[in-house]
Design a protein around this motif. Structure first.
Motif, short mmCIF file in Angstrom:
data_model
loop_
_atom_site.label_atom_id
_atom_site.label_comp_id
_atom_site.label_asym_id
_atom_site.label_seq_id
_atom_site.Cartn_x
_atom_site.Cartn_y
_atom_site.Cartn_z
N ASP A 170 0.83 -1.20 0.00
CA ASP A 170 0.00 0.00 0.00
C ASP A 170 0.87 1.25 0.00
N GLU A 171 1.90 1.24 0.86
CA GLU A 171 2.81 2.39 0.93
C GLU A 171 3.46 2.65 -0.43
N MET A 172 3.86 1.55 -1.10
CA MET A 172 4.55 1.69 -2.38
C MET A 172 3.60 2.20 -3.47
N LEU A 173 2.35 1.70 -3.47
CA LEU A 173 1.40 2.13 -4.49
C LEU A 173 1.08 3.61 -4.34
N LYS A 174 1.10 4.07 -3.08
CA LYS A 174 0.83 5.50 -2.84
C LYS A 174 1.87 6.39 -3.50
N LEU A 175 3.09 5.83 -3.67
CA LEU A 175 4.18 6.65 -4.21
C LEU A 175 4.13 6.76 -5.73
N VAL A 176 3.32 5.89 -6.36
CA VAL A 176 3.25 5.96 -7.83
C VAL A 176 2.49 7.22 -8.22
#
Lengths: 296, 326
Positions: A170-176
């Motif tokens: 989730d954290e990583m997807l937020k950065l896209v």
């Protein structure tokens, strides 16, 4: 002060007296806090490496587990290595895809709605559920009906990994960046296609590294396996049925043993386990550094 | 999706038909699939409650309020959990008392003192602490640490004998495997999580607050007290509560070093027991009511840790929201 300010430059040097002393004491205490942590850590690692390295060899890693009374030079931990690899791999296959899909829901579909907020909140809470509870849970819903097996152990480890994978993904997807998504929508792609071919590849470095860290933690867990794989000494290549064993379970058994040989094998198994966790952690760092396009 | 609807007015009436709201089946199927995976978290949590309470029901019904009784003696058919609840509380408190100052100190060291270049290796070292598996802490604790610290305990114990309060806390009987040893090992294990969460919270303090304090001539300590602490207080409390939850549920290390003796005593250097340890040690050979009782202790442990985690996450989230608002 105000009267003399006209003639005198303000004093910009370090504060004097107690203010300076207390500041220095505070800094010293912070450094001491760090030392208090690294000394025992260094001691643990040193002990494990010193005691484990003397027993580890290829035959130790592959030989069958002997009875505890036998001296250190007999046998090894082969079945435990096999069990750990089987069970952790199966848990990874179960938990990582589900976790990634769950995180996709949270970030791509749920957005700010109440259900996504609820799931996100309880994923966080679930990371705090004690690992032994997962063991008891799988024992009651699976082992009581289908018996001990590596699969049951993998379920328990999977339950532990799931919320961790959801959160890190989730954290990583937020950065896209949103512009990537908007660009793909603009050429007419469906949401599923955008997610699978644009968003996920953009975040894959961070996702993989988060998953690897979850695997590293799961590989070292003992408590969820106690009541799900039953810790035998014979090798069991069939992960789907029959009691199994793992490195952490063997260490747990050997740690409470009074025989020197069993304790020595425990140290060897501990070193093996730490090395496995360490390799996973370093791989995760490497993946983050090499493949992460959008990560911190 | 929203981009598609926004495109509508721009397009002429004829081609707007093509940009319909109708989505292909696969697209909708994918959404349902991801939703199912998200719901899995809630389903698992609910299933944990249902299945474990079901297994423990005979303990709850036959013992009633006696589940909180003092006596745990499977041979005599007494299954009171108070001893283990007490042990869990004591070991968790010892762990927190040791881990929290150290963790907050390291978090401040990382954010306020050392330059970025140095903070990276320090973070790696703390992460390394988290990589050491629970069972390895237990192995080291019982084979190396407990025999070593036993001498310290016994000399402290004989030193305080006869002094009123200290005697009942640190006096004999002493043993290497004890509440205190378990507390120390748990402290090592919760330090990484408390440190990293506190660090995250402290890192969100706006630079302008720090600079403002320095501009007024504050020393670093005064700046921390005046700018950093008021801002990050809530988040640090949340981090500590999460550490508490971890300390309560940590099983294997505690099971090995706590001494496995079901007694309630104020003597911290004496062997004791806590909830996860008794489940780990006795569940395998248990049956009937004892098994139900151990399962029930698991249910209690689950409820306690869930309550603490919900409060902790609430605190963290509220402080994060306040920060965003500010």
């Amino acid at each position: 002060m105000a009267v003399v300010a006209e003639q005198q430059q303000p004093d910009l040097r370090e504060a004097k007296g107690w203010r300076r002393t207390s500041n220095r004491i505070a800094t010293a205490l912070m450094v001491i806090a760090f030392v208090l942590v690294i000394v025992p850590l260094g001691f643990v690692l040193f002990t494990v490496i010193a005691k484990g390295a003397s027993i580890i060899s290829w035959s130790f890693l592959t030989s069958p587990i002997p009875p505890q009374v036998l001296p250190a030079n007999v046998g090894g931990i082969g079945p435990a290595v096999l069990g750990t690899i089987e069970i952790t791999a199966l848990a990874t296959v179960l938990a990582v895809p589900l976790g990634i899909l769950g995180a996709i829901y949270l970030n791509e579909y749920g957005g700010k709605n109440w259900l996504a907020a609820l799931i996100g909140f309880f994923s966080d809470v679930m990371t705090g559920v004690p690992s032994i509870i997962m063991g008891l849970f799988i024992f009651s819903i699976w082992v009581l009906h289908f018996g001990y097996s590596g699969l049951a152990g993998a379920f328990a480890l999977g339950c532990l990994m799931l919320p961790v994978v959801i959160r890190s993904t989730d954290e990583m997807l937020k950065l896209v960046p949103n512009s990537l998504r908007e660009g793909s929508y603009a050429v007419g792609a469906t949401k599923a296609r955008v997610t699978m071919t644009v968003v996920l590849p953009a975040a894959i470095g961070g996702i993989v590294s988060g998953a690897l860290l979850a695997v590293a933690r799961a590989a070292g867990e003992t408590a969820p396996l106690l009541f799900t794989i039953a810790t035998v000494t014979a090798a069991n290549p069939n992960v789907f049925s029959g009691a199994n064993t793992s490195l952490p379970s063997q260490i747990f058994t050997n740690a409470s043993s009074s025989f020197a040989g069993a304790q020595a094998r425990g140290w060897g198994a501990a070193l093996t386990l730490i090395v496995i966790a360490f390799i996973l952690m370093i791989t995760a760092r490497f993946v983050t550094a090499r493949f992460a396009r959008f990560s911190r | 999706m929203s981009t598609v609807t926004q495109a509508d007015p721009a397009a002429s009436a004829g081609s707007a038909r093509q940009l319909s709201e109708r989505r292909p089946l696969g697209d909708r199927g994918f959404q349902v699939l991801t939703l199912a995976c998200g719901l899995l978290v809630l389903v698992i949590l609910v299933l944990i409650v249902i299945s474990t309470s079901q297994q423990a029901s005979s303990w709850f019904t036959t013992e009633g309020t006696k589940i909180f009784a003092r006596n745990w003696d499977p041979a005599a058919g007494q299954y009171g959990a108070l001893t283990f609840i007490y042990g869990t509380a004591i070991t968790a408190v010892i762990a927190l008392v040791m881990a929290v100052p150290v963790s907050v100190g390291i978090a401040l060291l990382l954010t306020e003192v050392v330059p970025y270049r140095w903070s990276r290796p320090i973070v790696y070292v703390i992460d390394l602490l988290a990589v050491v598996p629970s069972v390895v802490w237990g192995l080291w604790g019982i084979l190396v640490f407990a025999p070593w610290i036993e001498h310290i305990y016994s000399s402290i114990g004989s030193g305080v004998t006869g002094i009123p309060v200290l005697d009942s806390l640190f006096g004999p009987p002493t043993s290497g495997a004890s509440f205190f040893t378990a507390g120390i090992i748990l402290a090592f294990m919760i330090t990484p999580i408390v440190t990293s969460l506190s660090r995250e919270v402290i890192a969100t303090v706006p630079a302008i607050d720090r600079e403002g304090a320095y501009a007024l001539g504050a020393t670093r300590l005064e700046m921390i007290r005046g700018s950093v602490w008021p801002h990050s207080q809530g988040g640090v409390v949340g981090a500590v509560l999460l550490g508490l939850g971890r300390a309560m549920g940590e099983t294997i290390a505690a099971a090995l070093v706590i001494g496995s003796s079901a007694t309630i005593t104020s003597h911290l250097f004496a062997p004791g027991y806590n909830m996860p340890a008794v489940i780990a040690n006795e569940f395998g050979e248990s049956f009937g009511l004892q098994r139900a009782a151990l399962m029930g202790i698991g249910v209690l442990l689950f409820v306690f840790t869930i309550i603490i985690n919900v409060i902790a996450r609430g605190v963290v989230e509220r402080s994060a929201r306040r920060k965003r608002g500010a």
